[in-house]
Design an enzyme around this catalytic site. Structure first.
Site, short mmCIF file in Angstrom:
data_model
loop_
_atom_site.label_atom_id
_atom_site.label_comp_id
_atom_site.label_asym_id
_atom_site.label_seq_id
_atom_site.Cartn_x
_atom_site.Cartn_y
_atom_site.Cartn_z
N ASP A 169 57.56 35.34 59.73
CA ASP A 169 58.08 34.34 60.47
C ASP A 169 58.82 35.17 61.22
O ASP A 169 58.85 34.46 61.97
CB ASP A 169 59.86 34.43 58.81
N ASP A 235 57.67 44.44 50.47
CA ASP A 235 58.44 43.88 51.47
C ASP A 235 57.49 44.37 53.57
O ASP A 235 57.13 45.60 52.34
CB ASP A 235 59.74 44.74 51.92
N ASP A 332 64.85 36.34 44.18
CA ASP A 332 64.28 37.01 43.14
C ASP A 332 64.30 36.71 41.53
O ASP A 332 63.74 36.45 41.10
CB ASP A 332 63.63 38.49 43.54
#
Length: 733
Positions: A169, A235, A332
């Site tokens: 991103d 992550d 989440d």
């Protein structure tokens, strides 16, 4: 008939409990009863800490808590016709009832958590599902991403069924076409660099047109372009061990309604509390209470939830909710709430299978916790799990515990300032004598601490939770208030990774803690004055003054938390023991890799002389891969070296120049999950309530001194800094 009998028995039991709680007894009897319960809980803790005896001990403690609640509700509130006393007094009462509620929810969740699930052994005949691995990134450094991608590609799983995706991103079309030329050029460079890096490592690079819905939108874009039956999420700084998929994927074949297998987050570096207090190697990390106890308790009730990383999810379940939920900034937990309400199941595997990095500076730590707190408040506001249709009663209670916990800044603030109302303004917000405080309040506090020790034991030492809550409260309180006032205001902010602090300093957001400490010190002075000036109220004054001193001890320890220690390295070393060869000139010498970090390693080299080493020299490290036993050669630079008894210990810094070097770094640090498990076990141990309190007092006294020393040093350095700045300005003029 049997059902009717059970109802009658429950009614009789409830009536007996209410009778015992409300039974009028003298202060002396109450004190003796409280001390007897404490003694019984201590004996049971020493002799029979598990099973039914654990529940009996917790039941004893609950009885004392309920007697306190009854006494507090019926005998201690100020009269309504004294609003200056009643309003703050009622706020304090609400804060205490919140604490009792959270204790009750904790008892429900973790009184008897599930035992850790046994390790899984995958059969060669297993029909394995295809897995897409998503690594979302925004602004992380390529070196950090390279290690994570290499570790993900090295997982033990059939290559034809494993696809790794880098979801970027930070290089979107929107960012590359930004009106700000500098930002656009940086995004263009990042886009090209990560494309090449991903291709070299055999990873698919994917970006999108616009940065919409933050991490949830990025993950959903990955879902649109991939086809795997399962989706693993890591992550950017969470690198998996080789056995991650071995330990998780098999559960999906056993339950067609399983949507999630979550594993714990293990961190290679300390958070700022651990780093500044130097407790990382000695005491369980804060997150271990959640992952070591609470998630197992949630798992018992089919309520363990997605934690954003280190998890595997079923694509079919995600498609039912149009992907990852994005209403809140904690996508989440929100996703898990929605899928649990639709009848899907989750599993928690209590084994560290990933290693990551957490915020190193206090400011980044608070930024991360603010996002969690605001996200949970958004879930409470928009989803309201306690009343959400489709959840079982147990799941509602579990999600209530997880979301309501983040309201702790309110009661923690009230507990901090309540004694000051009496000491400075003589407000009677708690109508009780010193004897009643001793018989009810003090007994309740000790029983509460004892119950916490029963529930969390080796995973959370006494008073550490109070410290963590206090250091977060000062800055989380306005963050939580803002999201309650405007629940759509918060936006997702990426947590800083792999930070380092060059010089020791007070955190840029640390000054309020020194101001609060000063006010609490004045409270101690006021206690002494009131005892001298009003001896007829000395019993109550001493009790309130003691409460203020407890706050002062915690606040003093917090001064050490916000006094950042200077460190060059962000991550700690993990102990390993792997044979290797170390190159000196044209000669290969035998060696042992003793420990490793994300940036370097310490190697014991045998048969070399001190004069053969020089700082900055580029050398090579040769070792066999943990994955397949083949040899690899990793370039390193020599940072330092010293003579040991029979070898030379060399501190090396990795010097990667190609994709294969990142595979070797990942193999050194991330391949073997057992080393992380052993490290966690090495720092677990229950010191007990008395020893733990003594340890905390010693820690708090030293950190108070250290924090005040940092403050004195910063004040002294300011005039010199101002003088230097003035001279520079004059020279420029």
């Amino acid at each position: 008939m049997q059902k009717l009998m059970m109802i009658v028995l429950w009614a009789l039991a409830s009536a007996m409990v209410i009778m015992l709680i409300t039974l009028p007894i003298s202060l002396e009897t109450q004190l003796v009863a409280g001390m007897s319960v404490l003694f019984a809980m201590m004996i049971l803790k020493l002799l029979r800490p598990d099973g039914i005896w654990r529940l009996i001990a917790l039941a004893f403690g609950t009885a004392i808590v309920m007697r306190y609640v009854y006494w507090r509700s019926t005998s201690t509130l100020p009269p309504l016709n004294q609003p200056e006393n009643f309003i703050p007094g009622f706020l304090l009462y609400l804060a205490e009832m919140y604490s009792v509620l959270m204790l009750a929810l904790s008892l429900f969740v973790v009184a008897q958590p599930l035992a850790p699930r046994p390790a899984r052994v995958r059969s060669a005949d297993d029909d394995l599902p295809s897995v897409d691995v998503f690594i979302p990134t925004y602004n992380e450094e390529p070196e950090l991403l390279a290690n994570t991608m290499a570790a993900a590609k090295a997982m033990d799983y059939p290559p034809d069924k494993l696809t790794v995706w880098l979801l970027d991103d930070g290089g979107t079309l929107q960012k590359r076409n930004s009106e700000k030329i500098g930002e656009a050029n940086a995004a263009e460079r990042r886009h090209a660099e990560l494309q090449k890096l991903a291709a070299d490592l055999g990873v698919i690079y994917l970006t999108r047109d616009r940065n919409e819905h933050a991490k949830a939108g990025n993950l959903n874009n990955g879902l649109l372009h991939s086809r795997g039956e399962l989706v693993a999420v890591f992550d950017a700084d969470h690198a998996p061990a080789r056995d991650f998929l071995q330990e998780t994927v098999g559960y999906f074949g056993e339950d067609p309604r399983l949507f999630l297998v979550q594993t714990p987050h293990f961190f290679l570096n300390p958070d700022p509390v651990e780093r500044n207090l130097r407790t990382f190697e000695k005491m369980p990390s804060e997150n271990e209470m959640f992952y070591g106890v609470i998630q197992r308790g949630l798992d018992k009730w089919n309520a363990s939830f997605f934690c954003g990383s280190a998890a595997v999810l079923r694509r079919g379940a995600l498609m039912e909710t149009d992907g990852f939920s994005g209403i809140s900034i904690t996508e989440d937990c929100e996703t898990a709430v929605e899928l649990h309400s639709r009848g899907w199941n989750s599993i928690y595997v209590d084994k560290p299978l990933i290693a990551g990095l957490q915020p190193a500076t206090f400011a980044s730590f608070i930024g991360q916790r603010s996002r969690w707190a605001q996200g949970m408040m958004q879930i409470l506001r928009f989803r309201f799990p306690p009343m959400k249709r489709g959840l079982s009663l147990a799941q509602r209670l579990c999600y209530a515990s997880s979301t309501l916990f983040w309201l702790f800044p309110f009661p923690r603030t009230i507990f901090l300032i309540a004694p000051l109302f009496y000491l400075f303004f003589d407000l009677q917000i708690f109508t009780a004598s010193g004897g009643e405080f001793l018989a009810y309040t003090l007994t309740y506090m000790i029983v509460n601490l004892m119950m916490q020790n029963y529930l969390y034991g080796a995973f959370r030492w006494p008073w550490i939770s109070e410290l963590y809550e206090y250091v977060q409260t000062v800055h989380l309180l306005p963050a939580v208030v803002s999201v309650i006032v405007n629940p759509r205001k918060p936006t997702f902010k990426v947590t800083a990774k792999d930070e380092s602090i060059a010089t020791s300093r007070i955190s840029e957001i640390g000054m309020p803690f020194f101001i609060i400490f000063g006010v609490l010190v004045l409270g101690v002075a006021m206690t002494v004055y009131k005892v001298y000036a009003e001896p007829f109220k000395a019993d109550v004054t001493l009790v309130v003054g003691g409460w203020n001193i407890i706050n002062l001890i915690i606040a003093g320890c917090a001064l050490g938390v916000v006094s950042e220690r200077g460190e060059k390295a962000a991550s700690r070393r993990v102990k390993v023991s792997r044979r290797c060869d170390f190159k000196i000139g044209n000669q290969w010498l035998k060696g042992t890799i003793e420990d490793v970090s994300v940036n370097g390693a310490r190697v014991l080299v045998f048969g070399a002389g001190m004069d053969e080493f020089a700082k900055g020299n580029v050398s090579e490290l040769r070792f066999k891969r943990f994955a397949d036993g083949t040899e690899g050669v990793l370039p390193v630079t020599v940072r330092n070296f010293e003579r040991t008894a029979d070898s030379i210990a060399v501190g090396c810094h990795y010097f990667p120049s190609e994709a294969n070097h990142h595979r070797l770094i990942a193999d050194l640090l991330f391949a073997n999950s057992r080393q992380w498990e052993q490290f966690q076990l090495s720092r677990r141990g229950n010191p007990g309530l008395i020893r733990g309190t003594v340890r905390f007092l010693r820690l708090a006294l030293f950190q108070t001194y250290r924090g005040l020393f940092y403050l004195w040093r910063s004040i002294r350095s300011k005039p010199a800094s101002t003088e230097v700045a003035t001279k520079v300005a004059e020279r420029r003029a």
